[in-house]
Design a protein around this motif. Structure first.
Motif, PDB file in Angstrom:
ATOM      1  N   VAL A  15       0.911  -1.357   0.090  1.00 33.15           N
ATOM      2  CA  VAL A  15      -0.141   0.060  -0.162  1.00 33.15           C
ATOM      3  C   VAL A  15       0.843   1.149   0.186  1.00 33.15           C
ATOM      4  CG1 VAL A  15      -1.730   1.318   1.326  1.00 33.15           C
ATOM      5  CG2 VAL A  15      -1.943  -1.151   1.269  1.00 33.15           C
ATOM      6  N   GLY A  16       0.460   2.192  -1.076  1.00 35.49           N
ATOM      7  CA  GLY A  16       1.247   3.479  -1.153  1.00 35.49           C
ATOM      8  C   GLY A  16       2.467   3.176  -2.060  1.00 35.49           C
ATOM      9  N   ASP A  17       2.673   1.866  -2.831  1.00 30.38           N
ATOM     10  CA  ASP A  17       3.702   1.957  -3.655  1.00 30.38           C
ATOM     11  C   ASP A  17       3.143   2.553  -5.041  1.00 30.38           C
ATOM     12  OD1 ASP A  17       5.237  -1.097  -2.855  1.00 30.38           O
ATOM     13  OD2 ASP A  17       5.632   0.828  -1.887  1.00 30.38           O
ATOM     14  N   ARG A  18       4.130   3.032  -5.828  1.00 31.54           N
ATOM     15  CA  ARG A  18       3.864   3.169  -7.213  1.00 31.54           C
ATOM     16  C   ARG A  18       3.924   1.868  -8.183  1.00 31.54           C
ATOM     17  NH1 ARG A  18       3.995   8.174 -10.122  1.00 31.54           N
ATOM     18  NH2 ARG A  18       4.562   8.336 -12.220  1.00 31.54           N
ATOM     19  N   VAL A  19       2.901   1.719  -8.970  1.00 36.74           N
ATOM     20  CA  VAL A  19       2.957   0.680  -9.689  1.00 36.74           C
ATOM     21  C   VAL A  19       2.983   0.917 -11.163  1.00 36.74           C
ATOM     22  CG1 VAL A  19       1.740  -1.854 -10.314  1.00 36.74           C
ATOM     23  CG2 VAL A  19       2.114  -0.757  -7.835  1.00 36.74           C
TER      24      VAL A  19
END
Lengths: 107, 116
Positions: A15-19
């Motif tokens: 959660v919070g990551d850039r994908v």
């Protein structure tokens, strides 16, 4: 038929990551590309059409870019409800082929 | 509210036939191209067939060409998929979807099982 190749086939993220998911067409398709989100047991949901046009009601953390043969779907800050499988589809010429899908999993 | 409701799925033997229907409501059906997309168990999405708004042109995936026929009845707001010479590999959830340039609305799907 136009072949659509997505990468990666799966990605583990927090959660919070850039994908970022990429989609490559075997022939140029201008901007005739759509992105879908599908959750288990549900019909796909259109997120983006015309490569970068966000559908009404879709959060702004989703964005699309690209033209010609190379396209990208970006989720800027992954949320719990974003864990799903994502598909690209070209609508430049029939049959409207899909990519093989990218599963976004919890890390 | 746009609604697409598929029906007609079920169990059929290899080599058999089945006709799927998709009842549309909440929009002017005759203004939109309509499509069938399928998903085999645990697999990805596969585009099956499409038909333009007036029914004048139809399109098929190579995997179903010559075996499946798409049609529509704009007076009944209904889309059809006649499936023949069914194979085990045709087993899937079949979705109907609306869209002239993108598949913006989908039905809930109907399951077709091909087994002896």
């Amino acid at each position: 038929d136009i072949q659509m190749t997505q990468s990666p086939s799966s990605v583990s993220a927090s959660v919070g990551d850039r994908v970022t998911i990429t989609c490559r067409a075997s022939l140029g398709i201008s901007s005739w590309l759509a992105w879908f989100q599908q959750k288990p047991g549900k019909a796909p949901k259109l997120l983006i059409s015309a490569a970068s046009s966000l559908q009404s009601g879709v959060p702004s953390r989703f964005s699309g870019s690209g033209s010609g043969t190379d396209f990208t779907l970006t989720i800027s800050s992954l949320q719990p409800e974003d864990f799903a499988t994502y598909y690209c589809q070209q609508t430049n010429s029939f049959p409207w082929t899909f990519g093989q899908g990218t599963k976004v999993e919890i890390k | 509210e746009v609604q697409l409701v598929e029906s007609g799925g079920g169990l059929v033997q290899p080599g058999g036939s089945l006709r799927l229907s998709c009842a549309a409501s909440g929009f002017t059906f005759s203004n939109y191209a309509m499509h069938w997309v399928r998903q085999a168990p645990g697999k990805g999405l596969e585009y099956v067939s499409g038909i333009v708004s007036n029914g004048g042109s139809t399109y098929y995936a190579n995997s179903v060409k010559g075996r499946f026929t798409i049609s529509r009845d704009n007076s009944k707001n209904t889309l059809y998929l006649q499936m023949g010479s069914l194979r085990v590999e045709d087993m899937a959830v079949y979705y109907c979807a609306r869209g002239n340039t993108a598949l913006g609305y989908w039905g809930q799907g109907t399951l077709v099982t091909v087994s002896s």
